[in-house]
Enzyme design. Structure first.
Site, PDB file in Angstrom:
ATOM      1  N   ARG A 405       0.823  -1.211   0.000  1.00  0.00           N
ATOM      2  CA  ARG A 405       0.000   0.000   0.000  1.00  0.00           C
ATOM      3  C   ARG A 405       0.860   1.265   0.000  1.00  0.00           C
ATOM      4  O   ARG A 405       0.534   2.249  -0.671  1.00  0.00           O
ATOM      5  CB  ARG A 405      -0.952  -0.003   1.198  1.00  0.00           C
ATOM      6  CG  ARG A 405      -2.065  -1.046   1.091  1.00  0.00           C
ATOM      7  CD  ARG A 405      -2.980  -0.999   2.295  1.00  0.00           C
ATOM      8  NE  ARG A 405      -2.255  -1.270   3.530  1.00  0.00           N
ATOM      9  CZ  ARG A 405      -2.699  -0.976   4.746  1.00  0.00           C
ATOM     10  NH1 ARG A 405      -3.878  -0.380   4.892  1.00  0.00           N
ATOM     11  NH2 ARG A 405      -1.993  -1.263   5.817  1.00  0.00           N
ATOM     12  N   ASN A 423      -6.523  -2.611   2.809  1.00  0.00           N
ATOM     13  CA  ASN A 423      -6.529  -4.071   2.869  1.00  0.00           C
ATOM     14  C   ASN A 423      -7.946  -4.585   3.024  1.00  0.00           C
ATOM     15  O   ASN A 423      -8.762  -3.974   3.724  1.00  0.00           O
ATOM     16  CB  ASN A 423      -5.689  -4.565   4.049  1.00  0.00           C
ATOM     17  CG  ASN A 423      -4.198  -4.393   3.811  1.00  0.00           C
ATOM     18  OD1 ASN A 423      -3.752  -4.291   2.667  1.00  0.00           O
ATOM     19  ND2 ASN A 423      -3.428  -4.359   4.886  1.00  0.00           N
TER      20      ASN A 423
END
Length: 558
Positions: A405, A423
């Site tokens: 990320r 997530n």
């Protein structure tokens, strides 16, 4: 003027470009400020927020909009084009009535009483006007201090104590109560958006108690940007109306049975706005428009009107120079009206045809420095203007716990893209990217496949994304699914605890009932013995044997 794309539900249609684009910090009282500023910002108009300090050290946040040398300052929904004279007139309800009456606009019959007027003078006037009546402060809004449906002298005296002594509104109006339906109309350039205001209420489903129905209603209100801070509070009035309907908080109303919880249709105390712009009569619309024209310098206004079959044109109850846009943007039922667009069109007509972006700004980062007084003013960075292209990618593989990320965020910022990544509970990663360059957005799929060194991407699913996107790029720490699971678990635990408590209460009530029955049995036995004893004492045999009992008593003493 009030058109647009809509997000549909079973009962309402909200504007798609505002749905999910209103942060929590803009819910409630700052909703008008945020939505007008957002509409202007999306058109490329410069937006600046700043704070004012008043003698009581209260924080007052204002904002300015500027475009090509033209600038206006705003307080909530009140802009510079509304003059001080118009504001002063509308702040004084009695003065407002005078201006409206001169233009032959119907207003409630009544009289103003100043601070030096006695309660007895008001009571005498009330007798002449006739009940039911309404008592309200001369200068106040949002239903504060308004006592509606006063039925008699006792009610009036109690209301006077509350309003004049407890709330300190000594300058008041006493008016004939006007029966009918309650409407709020927003007037701007002759354009009208209208909602009908319904008092706070619940509708039975045959399963939940009154208390539970109120809790459910409040849970729904918390999701509504306009209603989130306007919950139904169970106070004396609510409890009184529940009892008046023959219920308690533990009663289970029948399916479809409606219980009103307030006398007034005030949105601040749990009332509900229903959009009726397309259904309201032309007579009421004309009354609202002419009311605004009757006040010198009044550019925009919220007009409160009560109307019934006997008075189709309605009676003007109040004029509000800072009308909340929330009821029109997020009605409980009906179609939302894009009043922020009408506002910006009015102040900056040269931007009417600018294609607005679907980005929205981080209002939290604006409000917090002003609230903490660490900054005096904040000017927003301008967004890219025009059509926004956006994609939503679902990335599968070994992509969690490997810095994926952070890497995605770096790539998005380097390509001047906006959006977020988070997530998922499944192990996937969601990536939403948006920008004004379609190629940059489309090619980002290749970057999603690439990832950082330790990531192993197996698959990337692609889908167009049409929701508003916050400017910048965020890493969201927890997926909504996970948050929902936690919330469900918490609710299940609370439900289980409640069931245990209910079982314990039921058991205690059962034991209490048994004890009560035993006590009643003992009491009955006592009463029976007393009755037998009384009959025995009054019998002849008792009197005839009295000497023998006396001899027995003497013998015992000796």
């Amino acid at each position: 003027m009030f058109g647009g794309d809509f997000i549909m539900s079973n009962e309402h249609a909200w504007l798609s470009h505002l749905t999910n684009a209103v942060p929590k910090s803009a819910f409630g009282k700052r909703l008008s400020m945020y939505t007008i500023a957002l509409e202007a910002w999306r058109r490329g108009i410069k937006v600046k927020f700043y704070r004012l300090e008043d003698p009581e050290n209260k924080l007052r946040i204002r904002y300015s909009l500027s475009y090509r040398g033209k600038e206006y300052n705003f307080e909530s929904s009140r802009g510079d084009l509304l003059t001080d004279q118009a504001y002063d007139i509308c702040e004084d309800k009695d003065l407002t009535k005078q201006y409206l009456s001169k233009s032959d606009i119907p207003v409630p019959e009544g009289k103003r009483f100043m601070e030096d007027s006695s309660d007895e003078e008001i009571v005498d006037c009330a007798h002449k006007l006739g009940y039911p009546l309404v008592l309200k402060p001369v200068s106040e809004n949002a239903g504060k201090g308004v006592m509606a449906n006063i039925q008699g002298e006792d009610d009036l005296r109690e209301a006077l104590v509350h309003v004049r002594r407890e709330l300190k509104y000594t300058d008041v109006l006493i008016e004939k109560r006007v029966p009918g339906e309650d409407f709020r109309l927003f007037v701007l350039d002759g354009l009208v958006g209208a909602v009908q205001r319904i008092p706070a209420n619940i509708v039975g489903d045959g399963e939940h108690t009154v208390q539970e129905l109120i809790d459910i209603k409040n849970s729904e209100r918390k999701k509504n940007p306009h209603q989130s801070s306007r919950l139904i509070i169970i106070d004396k009035e609510v409890q009184h109306l529940i009892r008046l309907g023959g219920y308690t908080l533990n009663s289970v109303p029948k399916h479809g049975e409606q219980i009103y919880l307030r006398e007034k249709a005030s949105l601040s105390t749990g009332g509900e706005p229903i959009d009726v712009t397309g259904e309201i009569s032309n007579e009421i619309k004309e009354t609202a428009i002419q009311s605004v024209k009757a006040i010198p310098g009044l550019a925009e206004c919220g007009v409160d009107i009560i109307s019934d079959q006997s008075n189709k044109a309605g009676v003007v109850i109040e004029m509000n120079t800072r009308p909340g846009l929330g009821p029109h943007l997020f009605p409980v039922k009906g179609q939302a009206r894009d009043i922020p667009k009408a506002f910006v069109d009015h102040y900056f007509p040269e931007t009417m045809h600018v294609e607005r972006t679907n980005l929205y700004f981080d209002f939290d980062n604006v409000i917090e420095p002003l609230k903490s007084r660490s900054m005096q003013q904040i000017e927003l960075m301008s967004p890219p203007i025009g059509k926004l292209y956006a994609k939503r990618y679902i990335v599968s593989g070994d992509v969690q716990g490997v810095g994926y990320r952070k890497w995605i965020r770096k790539q998005a910022l380097q390509h001047h893209l906006h959006g977020y990544t988070q997530n998922k509970k499944s192990g996937d990663v969601v990536v939403v990217v948006a920008g004004s360059n379609q190629d940059d957005v489309s090619v980002f799929k290749t970057l999603c496949y690439q990832g950082p060194d330790h990531a192993e991407v197996a698959k990337v699913k692609e889908k167009d994304y049409e929701k508003p996107v916050k400017m910048g790029f965020d890493i969201q720490k927890e997926s909504k699914e996970k948050s929902l699971d936690k919330l469900k678990a918490k609710l299940q635990k609370e439900k289980a605890d409640k069931e245990k408590m209910d079982q314990k209460i039921t058991q205690l009530e059962h034991e209490n009932n048994l004890a009560q029955q035993k006590l009643e049995n003992v009491q009955q036995q006592k009463e029976q013995i007393e009755q037998i004893y009384t009959v025995l004492k009054n019998s002849r045999s008792w009197r005839y044997t009295q000497p023998l009992r006396n001899i027995g008593n003497i013998t015992k003493r000796s």
